[in-house]
Scaffold this motif. Structure first.
Motif, short mmCIF file in Angstrom:
data_model
loop_
_atom_site.label_atom_id
_atom_site.label_comp_id
_atom_site.label_asym_id
_atom_site.label_seq_id
_atom_site.Cartn_x
_atom_site.Cartn_y
_atom_site.Cartn_z
N TYR A 7 -11.65 18.74 4.94
CA TYR A 7 -10.73 17.69 5.33
C TYR A 7 -9.42 18.30 5.79
CZ TYR A 7 -7.09 14.23 5.00
OH TYR A 7 -6.01 13.45 5.30
N LEU A 11 -14.36 5.99 -6.76
CA LEU A 11 -13.77 7.31 -6.55
C LEU A 11 -12.27 7.27 -6.76
CD1 LEU A 11 -14.04 10.27 -5.62
CD2 LEU A 11 -13.79 9.47 -3.26
N ALA A 51 -7.38 9.22 10.18
CA ALA A 51 -8.69 9.15 10.81
C ALA A 51 -9.66 10.10 10.12
CB ALA A 51 -8.57 9.51 12.29
N ARG A 52 -9.16 11.25 9.76
CA ARG A 52 -10.04 12.22 9.13
C ARG A 52 -10.40 11.80 7.71
NH1 ARG A 52 -11.65 17.02 11.28
NH2 ARG A 52 -12.42 18.48 9.73
N GLU A 53 -9.48 11.16 7.02
CA GLU A 53 -9.81 10.65 5.69
C GLU A 53 -10.90 9.59 5.81
OE1 GLU A 53 -7.44 7.68 3.51
OE2 GLU A 53 -7.16 9.19 1.97
N GLU A 78 -18.09 2.21 -3.92
CA GLU A 78 -18.02 3.63 -4.29
C GLU A 78 -16.63 4.20 -4.07
OE1 GLU A 78 -22.50 5.35 -3.55
OE2 GLU A 78 -21.29 4.84 -1.80
N ALA A 128 -13.13 9.34 8.09
CA ALA A 128 -14.41 9.99 8.41
C ALA A 128 -15.01 10.60 7.14
CB ALA A 128 -14.18 11.08 9.46
N MET A 129 -14.17 11.19 6.34
CA MET A 129 -14.65 11.83 5.11
C MET A 129 -15.28 10.81 4.18
SD MET A 129 -12.35 13.98 2.34
CE MET A 129 -11.20 12.69 1.89
N LEU A 130 -14.70 9.62 4.14
CA LEU A 130 -15.15 8.61 3.19
C LEU A 130 -16.20 7.67 3.77
CD1 LEU A 130 -11.68 7.70 1.65
CD2 LEU A 130 -13.43 9.22 0.70
N ALA A 131 -16.52 7.87 5.04
CA ALA A 131 -17.40 6.92 5.72
C ALA A 131 -18.76 6.77 5.05
CB ALA A 131 -17.59 7.34 7.19
N CYS A 132 -19.19 7.80 4.33
CA CYS A 132 -20.53 7.74 3.72
C CYS A 132 -20.53 6.95 2.42
CB CYS A 132 -21.05 9.15 3.47
SG CYS A 132 -20.09 10.06 2.27
N LEU A 133 -19.36 6.51 1.96
CA LEU A 133 -19.32 5.76 0.70
C LEU A 133 -19.17 4.27 0.98
CD1 LEU A 133 -16.90 7.95 -1.47
CD2 LEU A 133 -19.38 8.11 -1.29
#
Lengths: 163, 163
Positions: A33, A143, A126-128, A139, A130-135
């Motif tokens: 990240y 977290l 935007a990057r955060e 969830e 993207a990082m969390l998009a799978c949750l």
DNA sequence: TGAATTTGGTCTCATATTAGACTTTTTTAT
DNA sequence: ATAAAAAAGTCTAATATGAGACCAAATTCA
């Protein structure tokens, strides 16, 4: 049973069987990240890492001093001192000697500082995302709850030198 | 309702109202975990950060090459190259040219490397335990599950340059 | 083939970061 | 009051790090 790092061979190759699994995974995710985002901001805006973080902190907590920043951020005071001097030269922050203790300098963002911050924060957001998009939303709440708990607990162990 | 960072004024002063709350909190907690431990190890054992991490990685994945390490760790190849050279000079790792591709060098721990690793890993373990002490066993499982998910998802976004 | 590209790894130079000494101001203890 | 200790911030010299050029081996593809 929930899949975890010991099930997926690809992931196992990356995360492996360390003896510090939680810390390792946090570090792994955060590295990907943080490093590229910060590098991009460093390059594009000519800021150093401590400079970026100080602007970030001042954005929600103006009027802190360099040593307060050191305390809660864990940065070293030499680096912060340098960054503060440079940020002032660039007119991104303003220093005001504390009238009650003339050793202390209260730090404030200038308009230019606020404007610069506004230009780079979207990259980090935007990057955060993207990082969390799978949750799932649930969830993420989970977290965040766990992280709040961990963060609140930091003072209890961060300074213990035997660790 | 679960307490979170916007409730506790002390915590709010630290975590504030950033626009990247999750990333910020992960960074905050990890900083306090990693920096002091790594600094202690650097001082006590005369290792640099990439050297420490390479030994850590080799411990669960011997025979990788420098560039494989770069890929999954996110470290820069110049730094890794330097660290590998130094680690070999110190006889902590051994390099073996890949017979199938003589550009590649497979990396292995030596006995001395394994022994050194064994001396510093307990510090990291103890600190990880301290960091997680505020969570119940169930919460730790939850956290690890979320981290596994995040870690598995990293390749999907880490390289996207627009972020 | 063999020319062009890609890849693994090293090197260089400029910059950033570190530990720790130092200065000044404030607090504490006598 | 005043001397000693602590704290905020700065500086310095040594080290680490980063971006990118560079070399050599391997792969692609005409």
């Amino acid at each position: 049973m929930r899949p975890n790092s010991s099930d997926d061979p690809g992931l196992r190759a990356i995360l492996g069987g360390t003896e510090i699994p939680t810390a390792y995974k946090i570090g792994y995710v955060l590295n990907f990240y943080r490093e590229p985002s910060f590098r991009a901001i460093e390059m594009e805006f000519g800021l150093t890492r401590p400079e970026i973080v100080i602007l970030l902190a001042l954005h929600f907590r103006e009027g802190i001093t360099a040593s307060e920043f050191c305390e809660f951020s864990g940065h070293l005071k030499a680096g912060v001192s340098r960054a503060v001097i440079v940020l002032e030269k660039k007119a991104l922050i303003r220093r005001q000697t504390d009238p009650r203790d003339s050793r202390r300098q209260l730090l404030f963002l200038t308009e230019a500082g606020r404007a610069l911050y506004a230009r780079y924060i979207p990259v980090l957001q935007a990057r955060e995302a993207a990082m969390l998009a799978c949750l799932s939303a649930a969830e993420r709440r989970q977290l965040d709850g766990l992280l709040d708990k961990l963060a609140a607990h930091v003072p209890a162990w961060a300074g213990v030198s035997e660790l």
